[in-house]
Motif scaffolding. Structure first.
Motif, mmCIF file in Angstrom:
data_model
loop_
_atom_site.group_PDB
_atom_site.id
_atom_site.type_symbol
_atom_site.label_atom_id
_atom_site.label_comp_id
_atom_site.label_asym_id
_atom_site.label_seq_id
_atom_site.Cartn_x
_atom_site.Cartn_y
_atom_site.Cartn_z
ATOM 1 N N LEU A 240 -3.037 20.970 9.487
ATOM 2 C CA LEU A 240 -1.621 20.994 9.825
ATOM 3 C C LEU A 240 -0.841 21.616 8.675
ATOM 4 O O LEU A 240 -1.168 21.419 7.518
ATOM 5 N N THR A 241 0.196 22.376 9.007
ATOM 6 C CA THR A 241 1.063 22.949 7.995
ATOM 7 C C THR A 241 2.309 22.097 7.892
ATOM 8 O O THR A 241 3.081 22.005 8.837
ATOM 9 N N THR A 242 2.483 21.458 6.745
ATOM 10 C CA THR A 242 3.654 20.617 6.549
ATOM 11 C C THR A 242 4.737 21.415 5.846
ATOM 12 O O THR A 242 4.490 22.464 5.268
ATOM 13 N N CYS A 243 5.977 20.892 5.868
ATOM 14 C CA CYS A 243 7.087 21.602 5.258
ATOM 15 C C CYS A 243 7.411 21.061 3.878
ATOM 16 O O CYS A 243 8.403 21.433 3.277
ATOM 17 N N ASP A 244 6.588 20.159 3.369
ATOM 18 C CA ASP A 244 6.798 19.660 2.016
ATOM 19 C C ASP A 244 6.422 20.736 1.001
ATOM 20 O O ASP A 244 5.555 21.572 1.249
ATOM 21 N N ASP A 245 7.094 20.709 -0.149
ATOM 22 C CA ASP A 245 6.764 21.650 -1.210
ATOM 23 C C ASP A 245 5.369 21.359 -1.734
ATOM 24 O O ASP A 245 5.044 20.229 -2.071
ATOM 25 N N SER A 246 4.555 22.383 -1.824
ATOM 26 C CA SER A 246 3.212 22.214 -2.380
ATOM 27 C C SER A 246 3.281 22.240 -3.898
ATOM 28 O O SER A 246 4.124 22.919 -4.481
ATOM 29 N N PRO A 247 2.386 21.504 -4.565
ATOM 30 C CA PRO A 247 2.380 21.529 -6.020
ATOM 31 C C PRO A 247 1.975 22.910 -6.549
ATOM 32 O O PRO A 247 1.107 23.573 -5.979
ATOM 33 N N VAL A 248 2.610 23.327 -7.634
ATOM 34 C CA VAL A 248 2.274 24.590 -8.289
ATOM 35 C C VAL A 248 1.439 24.259 -9.521
ATOM 36 O O VAL A 248 1.909 23.573 -10.435
ATOM 37 N N VAL A 249 0.203 24.731 -9.541
ATOM 38 C CA VAL A 249 -0.725 24.431 -10.632
ATOM 39 C C VAL A 249 -1.201 25.734 -11.252
ATOM 40 O O VAL A 249 -1.580 26.671 -10.541
ATOM 41 N N SER A 250 -1.164 25.809 -12.580
ATOM 42 C CA SER A 250 -1.698 26.980 -13.282
ATOM 43 C C SER A 250 -2.623 26.518 -14.403
ATOM 44 O O SER A 250 -2.459 25.427 -14.953
ATOM 45 N N ASP A 375 -2.936 -16.535 4.698
ATOM 46 C CA ASP A 375 -3.200 -16.270 6.117
ATOM 47 C C ASP A 375 -2.211 -15.271 6.692
ATOM 48 O O ASP A 375 -1.972 -15.241 7.904
ATOM 49 N N THR A 376 -1.638 -14.430 5.823
ATOM 50 C CA THR A 376 -0.638 -13.465 6.265
ATOM 51 C C THR A 376 -1.147 -12.048 6.067
ATOM 52 O O THR A 376 -1.667 -11.701 4.999
ATOM 53 N N ALA A 377 -1.003 -11.225 7.112
ATOM 54 C CA ALA A 377 -1.379 -9.811 7.041
ATOM 55 C C ALA A 377 -0.180 -9.008 6.583
ATOM 56 O O ALA A 377 0.904 -9.096 7.155
ATOM 57 N N LEU A 378 -0.389 -8.213 5.522
ATOM 58 C CA LEU A 378 0.652 -7.335 4.985
ATOM 59 C C LEU A 378 0.103 -5.918 5.020
ATOM 60 O O LEU A 378 -0.653 -5.514 4.128
ATOM 61 N N ASN A 379 0.471 -5.161 6.043
ATOM 62 C CA ASN A 379 -0.124 -3.855 6.279
ATOM 63 C C ASN A 379 0.944 -2.768 6.316
ATOM 64 O O ASN A 379 2.041 -2.981 6.838
ATOM 65 N N THR A 380 0.587 -1.593 5.787
ATOM 66 C CA THR A 380 1.485 -0.440 5.815
ATOM 67 C C THR A 380 0.757 0.734 6.451
ATOM 68 O O THR A 380 -0.377 1.054 6.078
ATOM 69 N N PHE A 381 1.415 1.369 7.421
ATOM 70 C CA PHE A 381 0.845 2.526 8.117
ATOM 71 C C PHE A 381 1.832 3.688 8.051
ATOM 72 O O PHE A 381 3.039 3.495 8.205
ATOM 73 N N TYR A 382 1.305 4.893 7.844
ATOM 74 C CA TYR A 382 2.103 6.109 7.971
ATOM 75 C C TYR A 382 1.600 6.829 9.218
ATOM 76 O O TYR A 382 0.409 7.139 9.312
ATOM 77 N N VAL A 383 2.497 7.102 10.151
ATOM 78 C CA VAL A 383 2.070 7.665 11.439
ATOM 79 C C VAL A 383 2.866 8.922 11.774
ATOM 80 O O VAL A 383 4.049 9.048 11.435
ATOM 81 N N THR A 384 2.178 9.864 12.430
ATOM 82 C CA THR A 384 2.799 11.067 12.982
ATOM 83 C C THR A 384 2.413 11.157 14.454
ATOM 84 O O THR A 384 1.678 10.306 14.971
ATOM 85 N N ASP A 385 2.876 12.222 15.133
ATOM 86 C CA ASP A 385 2.365 12.431 16.479
ATOM 87 C C ASP A 385 0.970 13.038 16.382
ATOM 88 O O ASP A 385 0.423 13.221 15.290
ATOM 89 N N ALA A 386 0.385 13.377 17.506
ATOM 90 C CA ALA A 386 -1.020 13.792 17.536
ATOM 91 C C ALA A 386 -1.288 15.084 16.781
ATOM 92 O O ALA A 386 -2.412 15.328 16.338
ATOM 93 N N ILE A 387 -0.246 15.939 16.600
ATOM 94 C CA ILE A 387 -0.473 17.217 15.927
ATOM 95 C C ILE A 387 0.196 17.268 14.555
ATOM 96 O O ILE A 387 0.339 18.332 13.959
ATOM 97 N N GLY A 388 0.625 16.101 14.046
ATOM 98 C CA GLY A 388 1.134 16.044 12.685
ATOM 99 C C GLY A 388 2.628 16.166 12.531
ATOM 100 O O GLY A 388 3.141 16.153 11.405
ATOM 101 N N ASN A 389 3.362 16.283 13.632
ATOM 102 C CA ASN A 389 4.810 16.348 13.557
ATOM 103 C C ASN A 389 5.406 14.946 13.481
ATOM 104 O O ASN A 389 4.753 13.961 13.832
ATOM 105 N N PRO A 390 6.683 14.829 13.055
ATOM 106 C CA PRO A 390 7.324 13.511 13.044
ATOM 107 C C PRO A 390 7.279 12.867 14.426
ATOM 108 O O PRO A 390 7.512 13.522 15.445
#
Length: 456
Positions: A240-250, A375-390
């Motif tokens: 998937l191509t995201t619109c976030d800035d990619s890191p610049v490494v040299s 006895d408590t579940a503390l869960n975090t999920f990051y979700v997108t649609d099926a093709i990676g869009n919001p």
């Protein structure tokens, strides 16, 4: 002592260091062979300085950064200098709210943890069985994994899941649901591994899907980096191509001192320094000197490195490999999608039910952190649609209603590309890494020790 005219404070300090008393002091300090940790809340108005002096050892810098980031501390600046048998690290840190560290319990924990690292004592998760999984990512994969574990009467206590370039890596810590003890029966473990491998293989990942039981996990996130590195996710093209800035490494060679200089410009985020240092360390590079600086949401990192045998990077192919590996390490933790936090009573099959609901609504989990306290579940999920869009907010709301509005809450909604501010500052080119001399790095470290006048 009278000073010659024209000397700055740095040169004066070097002259002081040549006096017999100071030489004797440093000799005694080196002979003591121990780790010194100093906290300073007075020198800088907006951060606590954590200063560490210890014997030089491959990996000890990573361990120090790991301790700070495991406490969810934000590293605003860092100055690292290694010379001879000793290294000096200075970190400017705050909590996630931007406050200085004032609680004695936190300071004591950092100090004691660094001492344990110095004496080679590691902390491990006891009483759990650890599973490692790697394979091709797809919508619903996590749901299938947790369904298998639930059917086999396995209770998932902790887990972390990363995805990058179409690959998935996960560490799952579990125990027997009935006896509340680690799963040690070899036949049962073989069954769990075989069934999970079949799930990971799917229809198109027969060769690269891997499942195994591990008995030696020193740090979950470091191991996830190693798993994705071994899976060579850095060589794969992004699905998937995201619109976030990619890191610049040299990467350039500083021929005068036989160092290779790695320069990174990217968006700042929590645990960024850990991800970079972890990758360089596991690629068997020794970090001699470094400077890290953050401003608003941007980060600039510079490292002077060599191979373990003391030689710099020797070929263009090796340079490109380092660049790709560092870019991948930074991107793996980048959070794509909507952040959903689940807090509810833990029960058998909870994860299978929640992730099945995601799958049925065509939501893809790009990253997950699973934990259980009492006895408590503390869960975090990051979700997108099926093709990676919001994901569609209506679908998110529907999922929340199915799971429980009071249990599943939206913590972050991603900005679209149009909403993001355009970057006005140009990225630093490959030549920028050489402009910072070795002497200036030492000088900045001396600033942070309070030995010469500056705190910027």
């Amino acid at each position: 002592m009278k000073w010659r005219t024209g000397l700055d404070e740095y040169e004066k300090l070097l002259i002081r260091m040549s006096t017999p008393k100071l030489v004797l002091f440093f000799f005694i300090l080196c002979c003591l062979c121990f780790c010194v940790v100093i906290f300073d809340n007075a020198a800088c108005y907006n951060a606590t300085r954590v200063m560490i002096d210890s014997e030089r050892n491959h990996g000890i810098l990573l361990e120090a950064v790991q301790i700070l980031t495991d406490l969810n501390l934000s590293i605003k600046k860092a100055y690292i200098c290694s010379d001879g048998r000793w290294f000096m690290d200075v970190f400017h840190v705050t909590d996630l709210n931007g406050n200085k560290l004032t609680e004695d319990s936190v300071l004591s924990y950092i100090q004691e943890s660094l001492k344990l690292v110095h004496y080679g004592i590691s902390r491990r998760i006891e009483g759990l069985t650890a599973l490692e999984l790697t394979g091709t990512d797809r919508v619903g994969l996590l749901s299938e994994v947790f369904a298998v574990l639930s059917n086999l009467r396995c209770n998932v206590v902790e887990s972390k899941v990363w995805t990058h370039n179409g690959r998935i890596a996960s560490l799952i810590y579990l125990k027997d649901n009935d006896s509340d003890s680690p799963i040690e029966d070899s036949k049962r473990l073989d069954l769990i591994v075989a069934m999970l491998r079949n799930v990971l293989k799917g229809d198109n990942d027969i060769r690269s899907a891997k499942t195994s039981v591990t008995l030696d996990v020193t740090h979950t996130e470091r191991r996830l980096h190693q798993m994705m590195f071994d899976d060579r996710d850095y060589e794969r093209k992004p699905i998937l191509t995201t619109c976030d800035d990619s890191p610049v490494v040299s990467v350039q060679n500083f021929l005068e001192k036989d160092y290779s200089v790695v320069n990174i410009q990217c968006k700042d985020r929590n645990k960024l320094l850990f991800d970079v240092v972890c990758t360089l360390t596991d690629m068997e590079y020794f970090i001699f000197h470094a400077k890290v600086d953050t401003s608003e949401d941007k980060a600039s990192l510079e490292f002077f490195i060599r191979h373990m045998d003391g030689t710099p990077i020797s070929s263009e192919a090796e340079k490109q490999r380092v660049i790709l590996c560092l870019q991948a390490a930074i991107e793996r933790r980048a959070s794509q999608g909507v952040r959903l936090e689940l807090c509810t009573d833990d029960r058998q099959g909870l994860l299978a039910d929640v992730t099945r609901t995601f799958r049925e609504n065509a939501l893809n989990v790009t990253r997950a952190e699973i934990s259980t306290k009492v006895d408590t579940a503390l869960n975090t999920f990051y979700v997108t649609d099926a093709i990676g869009n919001p994901a569609d907010p209506k679908i998110i709301e529907s999922v929340r209603q199915q799971i429980g509005l009071n249990y599943l809450k939206v913590k972050e909604l991603p900005l679209t590309c149009k909403q993001k501010k355009e970057r006005n500052e140009p990225a630093v080119g490959p030549g920028g890494a050489i402009l910072l001399s070795l002497g200036s790095i030492v000088k900045r470290n001396l600033y942070n020790l309070g030995l010469i006048k500056s705190c910027s």
